[in-house]
Design a protein around this motif. Structure first.
Motif, short mmCIF file in Angstrom:
data_model
loop_
_atom_site.label_atom_id
_atom_site.label_comp_id
_atom_site.label_asym_id
_atom_site.label_seq_id
_atom_site.Cartn_x
_atom_site.Cartn_y
_atom_site.Cartn_z
N LEU A 123 0.83 -1.20 0.00
CA LEU A 123 0.00 0.00 0.00
C LEU A 123 0.86 1.25 0.00
O LEU A 123 0.62 2.21 -0.76
CB LEU A 123 -0.91 -0.02 1.23
CG LEU A 123 -1.86 1.16 1.43
CD1 LEU A 123 -2.96 1.15 0.37
CD2 LEU A 123 -2.47 1.11 2.83
N LEU A 124 1.91 1.26 0.83
CA LEU A 124 2.77 2.43 0.94
C LEU A 124 3.64 2.62 -0.29
O LEU A 124 3.89 3.74 -0.73
CB LEU A 124 3.64 2.31 2.18
CG LEU A 124 2.89 2.32 3.52
CD1 LEU A 124 3.85 2.07 4.68
CD2 LEU A 124 2.15 3.63 3.72
N VAL A 125 4.12 1.52 -0.85
CA VAL A 125 4.94 1.60 -2.06
C VAL A 125 4.12 2.20 -3.20
O VAL A 125 4.59 3.08 -3.94
CB VAL A 125 5.47 0.21 -2.44
CG1 VAL A 125 6.04 0.22 -3.86
CG2 VAL A 125 6.54 -0.24 -1.45
N GLU A 126 2.90 1.76 -3.33
CA GLU A 126 2.03 2.26 -4.40
C GLU A 126 1.68 3.74 -4.18
O GLU A 126 1.62 4.53 -5.13
CB GLU A 126 0.75 1.44 -4.47
CG GLU A 126 -0.16 1.81 -5.63
CD GLU A 126 -1.37 0.90 -5.75
OE1 GLU A 126 -2.11 1.05 -6.73
OE2 GLU A 126 -1.57 0.06 -4.86
N ALA A 127 1.47 4.14 -2.91
CA ALA A 127 1.02 5.50 -2.63
C ALA A 127 2.16 6.51 -2.67
O ALA A 127 1.97 7.64 -3.13
CB ALA A 127 0.34 5.54 -1.27
N PHE A 128 3.34 6.11 -2.20
CA PHE A 128 4.42 7.09 -2.01
C PHE A 128 5.68 6.77 -2.81
O PHE A 128 6.72 7.41 -2.60
CB PHE A 128 4.77 7.19 -0.52
CG PHE A 128 3.62 7.62 0.35
CD1 PHE A 128 3.11 8.90 0.26
CD2 PHE A 128 3.03 6.74 1.23
CE1 PHE A 128 2.05 9.31 1.06
CE2 PHE A 128 1.97 7.12 2.04
CZ PHE A 128 1.47 8.42 1.95
N ASP A 129 5.60 5.81 -3.69
CA ASP A 129 6.75 5.45 -4.53
C ASP A 129 7.97 5.03 -3.71
O ASP A 129 9.11 5.27 -4.10
CB ASP A 129 7.14 6.60 -5.47
CG ASP A 129 6.09 6.85 -6.53
OD1 ASP A 129 5.43 5.89 -6.96
OD2 ASP A 129 5.92 8.02 -6.92
N TYR A 130 7.72 4.42 -2.56
CA TYR A 130 8.84 3.90 -1.78
C TYR A 130 9.50 2.74 -2.51
O TYR A 130 8.84 2.02 -3.28
CB TYR A 130 8.36 3.41 -0.41
CG TYR A 130 7.87 4.50 0.52
CD1 TYR A 130 8.39 5.79 0.47
CD2 TYR A 130 6.90 4.23 1.47
CE1 TYR A 130 7.95 6.77 1.34
CE2 TYR A 130 6.45 5.21 2.35
CZ TYR A 130 6.97 6.48 2.27
OH TYR A 130 6.54 7.45 3.13
N ASP A 131 10.79 2.56 -2.26
CA ASP A 131 11.48 1.40 -2.80
C ASP A 131 11.93 0.52 -1.65
O ASP A 131 11.59 0.75 -0.49
CB ASP A 131 12.65 1.82 -3.70
CG ASP A 131 13.67 2.68 -2.98
OD1 ASP A 131 13.73 2.61 -1.73
OD2 ASP A 131 14.41 3.42 -3.65
N LEU A 132 12.74 -0.49 -1.96
CA LEU A 132 13.14 -1.42 -0.92
C LEU A 132 14.06 -0.78 0.11
O LEU A 132 14.12 -1.23 1.25
CB LEU A 132 13.83 -2.64 -1.53
CG LEU A 132 12.88 -3.66 -2.19
CD1 LEU A 132 13.64 -4.90 -2.61
CD2 LEU A 132 11.74 -4.03 -1.27
N ASP A 133 14.77 0.26 -0.26
CA ASP A 133 15.58 0.97 0.73
C ASP A 133 14.69 1.58 1.82
O ASP A 133 15.04 1.58 2.99
CB ASP A 133 16.41 2.07 0.06
CG ASP A 133 17.52 1.51 -0.80
OD1 ASP A 133 18.16 0.54 -0.35
OD2 ASP A 133 17.75 2.02 -1.90
N ASP A 134 13.54 2.10 1.42
CA ASP A 134 12.60 2.66 2.39
C ASP A 134 12.02 1.56 3.27
O ASP A 134 11.93 1.70 4.49
CB ASP A 134 11.47 3.40 1.68
CG ASP A 134 11.98 4.55 0.82
OD1 ASP A 134 12.73 5.39 1.35
OD2 ASP A 134 11.64 4.59 -0.38
#
Length: 396
Positions: A337-348
């Motif tokens: 959900l967070l990756v899709e919403a905020f463009d986080y990657d695996l580092d995040d």
């Protein structure tokens, strides 16, 4: 060769369950399997809205998705009703661990309130021992499959009741037998941590760690009380700490230079500064926050959740599922959900996970081993990505 980990943008094909995870905010009575509820309800004669497991799971999610914490908490009437016998508690705890492991969790803290499981004659110690037996059985079953997992109990006192000292004493009696920390939960507004001051004093005198539900249904005063009275080392949810953060667009910076109108100057108030600067971990549960209305004042939808503001301004953000049954979620789902919403990657996601590992109620040496395991696992993912990248270049 790329130096970044894979998943630099949202990839619906990526299996988030493959990531090693740490779950710090996960309620036992909010994580039952619907099929288990149906079976246990039949055994004790408890009436459910439906006896179809799929439909029951949907009912829980729909009922919890009300925008009200009070309405959300009402759904627990059914799960608590089937968790009143030793056998039921053992089963629920065992399955809880197995479900965590299936989601990639390698360390979890399961929180629950023993005082809510006494209606069929069990004592407080009986229920803690039953849950611990179930957790131990679950860990052993998981390890037999070659997967690592460790789980500790967070004993919770209900903030509206008057059993704080009794529950604190219970936690202390079991501190070397699976119990790793103390929490208070329930209706937050109107029931501040100060009501349980004597319990928190007792825990502090015995050097026992606490996490406190605060900054979810109530605001900054609740957070301050959790820190001052509860000596909270972590904040359960804590998202309303964002109320103590101001963002001003445009204007000038500290050096008198004009700031672009699209750039926000962030100013932290005294409470936010205290929480951030001392690394008090926020146990953020994104889907749950949306359901209970904890983040309603910041806007609708996950894109308006203040988690990104908190993360970007240096707070110790951790991610948890809260109540997997009621929210129809897992920790993997929360990551996605967070990756899709905020463009986080695996580092995040790695940073969120390391934050959780370092905030776990474990001895330092065990936390260091947990951090090492997580870093190694993510490094292997990076190596696999490099190999795929190189293979693609060779084919070109």
């Amino acid at each position: 060769m790329t130096e970044e980990l894979i998943l630099t943008a949202y990839d619906p094909e990526f299996d988030f369950r493959s990531l090693p995870k740490v779950s710090l905010h996960d309620h036992l009575d909010g994580g039952l399997r619907p099929a288990t509820i149906v079976e246990l309800a039949a055994e004790v004669g408890h009436e459910l809205p439906t006896t179809d497991p799929v439909a029951l799971g949907e009912w829980f999610r729909a009922s919890a998705d009300s925008g009200s914490l009070e309405r959300y908490l009402e759904t627990f009437d059914h799960t608590l009703a089937v968790m009143q016998t030793r056998e039921a508690l053992i089963r629920v705890a065992r399955e809880f661990v197995q479900d965590l492991a299936d989601d990639g969790v390698i360390y979890g803290e399961v929180r629950w309130a023993p005082e809510q499981h006494l209606s069929r004659g069990l004592s407080l110690d009986d229920v803690v021992e039953a849950v611990q037996q179930g957790l131990t059985e679950g860990v052993e079953a998981v390890k037999e499959t070659g997967r690592p997992i460790q789980v500790g109990q967070l004993i919770t006192a209900m903030r509206h009741a008057d059993r704080g000292v009794e529950i604190a004493e219970l936690a202390l009696r079991h501190r070397s037998r699976g119990v790793v920390g103390f929490d208070i939960a329930g209706a937050e507004a109107g029931f501040p941590p100060a009501r349980l001051k004597e319990a928190f004093d007792l825990l502090a005198q015995n050097m026992f760690p606490t996490t406190v539900h605060a900054g979810e249904a109530a605001g900054l005063d609740s957070i301050v009380d959790a820190i001052v009275t509860g000596r909270a080392q972590r904040l359960g949810h804590g998202v309303r700490i964002a109320e103590d953060i101001e963002i001003e667009f445009g204007g000038t910076d500290d050096d008198g230079q004009d700031v672009d109108e699209d750039t926000g100057l962030v100013t932290l108030g005294p409470v936010a500064n205290w929480v951030r600067d001392r690394g008090i971990a926020l146990e953020i549960c994104p889907s749950s926050n949306l359901q209970t209305g904890a983040t309603a004042e910041f806007g609708e939808g996950i894109e308006s959740h203040p988690i990104d503001l908190l993360y970007q301004t240096g707070f110790t953000v951790t991610i948890s599922p809260d109540n997997r049954l009621m929210s129809g979620t897992t920790l993997s789902d929360e990551f996605e959900l967070l990756v899709e919403a905020f463009d986080y990657d695996l580092d995040d996601l790695l940073e969120f996970t390391l934050n959780a590992a370092e905030a776990a109620f474990l001895p330092l040496e065990e936390r260091e081993l947990l951090v090492e395991y997580i870093n190694d696992a993510y490094a292997e993912l990076g190596d696999e990505d490099d190999e795929e990248y190189e293979d693609g270049e060779d084919q070109d």
